[in-house]
Design an enzyme around this catalytic site. Sequence first.
Site, PDB file in Angstrom:
ATOM      1  N   TYR A 191       0.866  -1.184   0.000  1.00 17.37           N
ATOM      2  CA  TYR A 191       0.000   0.000   0.000  1.00 17.37           C
ATOM      3  C   TYR A 191       0.898   1.227   0.000  1.00 17.37           C
ATOM      4  O   TYR A 191       1.620   1.472   0.966  1.00 17.37           O
ATOM      5  CB  TYR A 191      -0.882  -0.055   1.244  1.00 17.37           C
ATOM      6  N   TYR A 214     -12.135  -4.307   6.734  1.00 22.38           N
ATOM      7  CA  TYR A 214     -10.835  -4.038   7.368  1.00 22.38           C
ATOM      8  C   TYR A 214     -10.953  -3.003   8.484  1.00 22.38           C
ATOM      9  O   TYR A 214     -10.543  -3.230   9.623  1.00 22.38           O
ATOM     10  CB  TYR A 214      -9.838  -3.542   6.305  1.00 22.38           C
ATOM     11  N   HIS A 215     -11.519  -1.849   8.174  1.00 17.89           N
ATOM     12  CA  HIS A 215     -11.535  -0.748   9.137  1.00 17.89           C
ATOM     13  C   HIS A 215     -12.544  -0.980  10.259  1.00 17.89           C
ATOM     14  O   HIS A 215     -12.470  -0.337  11.300  1.00 17.89           O
ATOM     15  CB  HIS A 215     -11.817   0.566   8.421  1.00 17.89           C
ATOM     16  N   LYS A 243     -11.536  17.122  15.683  1.00 12.89           N
ATOM     17  CA  LYS A 243     -10.731  16.492  14.641  1.00 12.89           C
ATOM     18  C   LYS A 243     -10.576  17.495  13.496  1.00 12.89           C
ATOM     19  O   LYS A 243     -11.438  17.560  12.608  1.00 12.89           O
ATOM     20  CB  LYS A 243     -11.372  15.197  14.154  1.00 12.89           C
ATOM     21  N   ASP A 247      -8.589  14.039   8.370  1.00 12.95           N
ATOM     22  CA  ASP A 247      -8.390  12.712   8.962  1.00 12.95           C
ATOM     23  C   ASP A 247      -9.705  12.214   9.555  1.00 12.95           C
ATOM     24  O   ASP A 247     -10.252  12.812  10.475  1.00 12.95           O
ATOM     25  CB  ASP A 247      -7.309  12.801  10.048  1.00 12.95           C
ATOM     26  N   HIS A 278     -10.126   8.985  10.784  1.00 15.76           N
ATOM     27  CA  HIS A 278      -9.963   7.881  11.739  1.00 15.76           C
ATOM     28  C   HIS A 278     -10.307   8.413  13.125  1.00 15.76           C
ATOM     29  O   HIS A 278      -9.469   8.994  13.821  1.00 15.76           O
ATOM     30  CB  HIS A 278      -8.532   7.342  11.703  1.00 15.76           C
TER      31      HIS A 278
END
Length: 669
Positions: free
Chosen positions: A14, A168-169, A537, A541, A543
């Site tokens: 990646y 995945y996340h 935040k 981003d 996440h």
Amino acid sequence: MGAKRDRPWLMRTYAGHSTAEASNELYRRNLAKGQTGLSVAFDLPTQTGYDPDHILARGEVGRVGVPVAHLGDMRRLFQDIPLDRMNTSMTINATAMWLLALYRTAAEEQGADPALLQGTTQNDIVKEYLSRGTYVFPPEPSLRLITDTITYAVNHIPKWNPINICSYHLQEAGATPVQEIAYAMSTAITVLDAVRDSGRIAPERLGDVVARISFFVNAGVRFVEEMCKMRAFTQIWDRVTRERYGIDNPKQRRFRYGVQVNSLGLTEAQPENNVQRIVLEMLAVTLSRDARARAVQLPAWNEALGLPRPWDQQWSLRIQQVLAEESDLLEYEDIFNGSHVIEARTGELVEASLAEMKRIEEMGGTMAAVASGYLKSELVASHARRRARIESGEEKIVGVNSYTSTEPSPLTADLDTAIMTVDPENEARVVEALKRWRAERDETAVRAALDELKRVAEGTGNLMNPSLACARAGVNTGEWAGALREVFGEYRAPTGVSGAPVAVAAEEGGHLAGVRRSAAATAEQLGTGRLRLLVGKPGLDGHSNGAEQIAVRARDAGFEVIYQGIRLTPEQIVSAAVAEDVHCVGLSILSGSHAELVPDVLERLRAAGAGDIPVVVGGIIPAADAAELRAAGVAAVFTPKDFGITDIIGRIVNEIRTAHKLDPLEVPS
């Protein structure tokens, strides 16, 4: 022993950073080292539909991936890489249709036949609402973009995987194996139902759609359970496609997945331990032949510290090559068939996942479960329970909460050279190149293409053809997304914080009870009902897992928490801090944009007459950057090694006390 040795999986890294030119050089070097496919990391402005000169892109350009603002960038990204002979995975979701349009156009310019293009656009928006945060549009228009991309690709780019349903996340956001399976499968059902009902695919061709749906999963360190999870995924997908959609061809029903092993499970403390974690996680998705990954990409040992260097990525590629080329793994049938242990655990996961899928369907499907906040609240709660187990020591992480004594690591003896840094001047160069692109294109053609895109968006036509016309006319990423924002509007997903149950009981004499007493005493001394914490935040981003866990624990410690979700400008954060009269501002940034955004917040607070509000920062922040942030006026910097969330809340209480010239309070640990 098998009659012939199996072909190994696709081996990817990646990768992408700084500029299209720098990323192209990296790709060609990786291919020369034996990598067999490309996996493109795009920067956050590209993923969220902003041009590099947009206010929200500040500090984010080229940080976590490559900026692709127009066709010229896509050309340069794949220069001297023949796209008709390449398998390219693109981690892109909200803007997936646009990046596929640019990719197809760049391939055509190379003279490639679109029918030969192979690769994947991730194109799964559901997990963006739940975990990764790069969504743009509301759920229904987002599902339309996904459906339009799938129906176009199946008809015109038949070897392309137009969606890569991504669990995945979800694991990184706290999902249990059951939640990971159930949420991903429910998303697949939502997408397949939409494609089937669109009228753009003949009923007898639905098997072609199923055959081109791939999945992208996470492999954690509990590798026996993770392997059983993959076998459960395989069984459920076979059952759903056969029973719900009537797909008779077993080849079309095959569960096809790629994997990235768990990056957020890597530790900043004793990072050399990450190598064995990566190996164990890789084994989970390669050992079982019947449930083996089709493509694998491994993170580097130092991803918890910052951006890996080419040598670090090479190390991870060599891990795959040693397993595939030196071991005898590929010479046997599935070595777990007949194991009663594996079969029993797989059966448990299948049963529990099907029950959760039924619950989601009864709510009206995945999009309804997203909009109601159910899925997000479940993930935040699950993550909070896991963090509590780590803090109590019930769940052990070597080098973090157990076996913490250590020799000095030669790998990190010089932290400044143990990771790669993006030149801070890179952003200005990218913005300047964008200005040149705009100056040299045909503005009349650009306006006409964007007007047609909006016209089709207001109706029911497939948006892929007008997107291709935009790509050829020289439209920018921000302009394509901006036109659709005008028609579809924007969206703020539920944060899941308010609905999360208490994960750590404030038992008398316990650590959290002590922090609660400190917070209450401080509030009383300051003459306020409760301490107020703004969790912000800034930038792009998305996440938000860490920010959500801080917000939940601060709430449980008696704070009033102001958390408005992701993607805020420094100006918005400061406005909220002043309006809510908060006692502390906590900023969470994992994308590397802290050096730009945090000083901006500090300066705006001072300009607003609120410079005495302590600011604390958490994220993936190298030691040198942390020192600079503290010198700029940040009260405390927290990185992944600070795993004790209750400890962090205790520190925040004391930073508030220090700011108000109150003596620090001792909090039992």
